[in-house]
Design a protein around this motif. Structure first.
Motif: not given
Length: 64
Positions: A4-11
């Motif tokens: 399992a992986t998590d992706t954090i997206r930044y604007h």
């Protein structure tokens, strides 16, 4: 099976030039490396504690 992986997206705004983009990319890479090192250190401490207790343990990653 994949872990399992998590992706954090930044604007991110106002960083249109190649130099600014490279600085942001470098900062994200540095943060990821620091997190990986912290996790490795935590795993080493846990292994030392288990050895001191004369126990064995196995950690499984969540598979999706």
């Amino acid at each position: 099976m994949a872990a399992a992986t998590d992706t954090i997206r930044y604007h991110v705004t106002g960083r249109d030039c190649a130099s600014c983009a490279a600085k942001i990319e470098g900062g994200l890479e540095h943060a990821a490396k620091a997190q990986a090192e912290a996790e490795a250190t935590k795993a080493e401490r846990e292994a030392e504690l288990i050895a001191a207790r004369q126990e064995a343990a196995r950690t499984r990653e969540d598979a999706h």
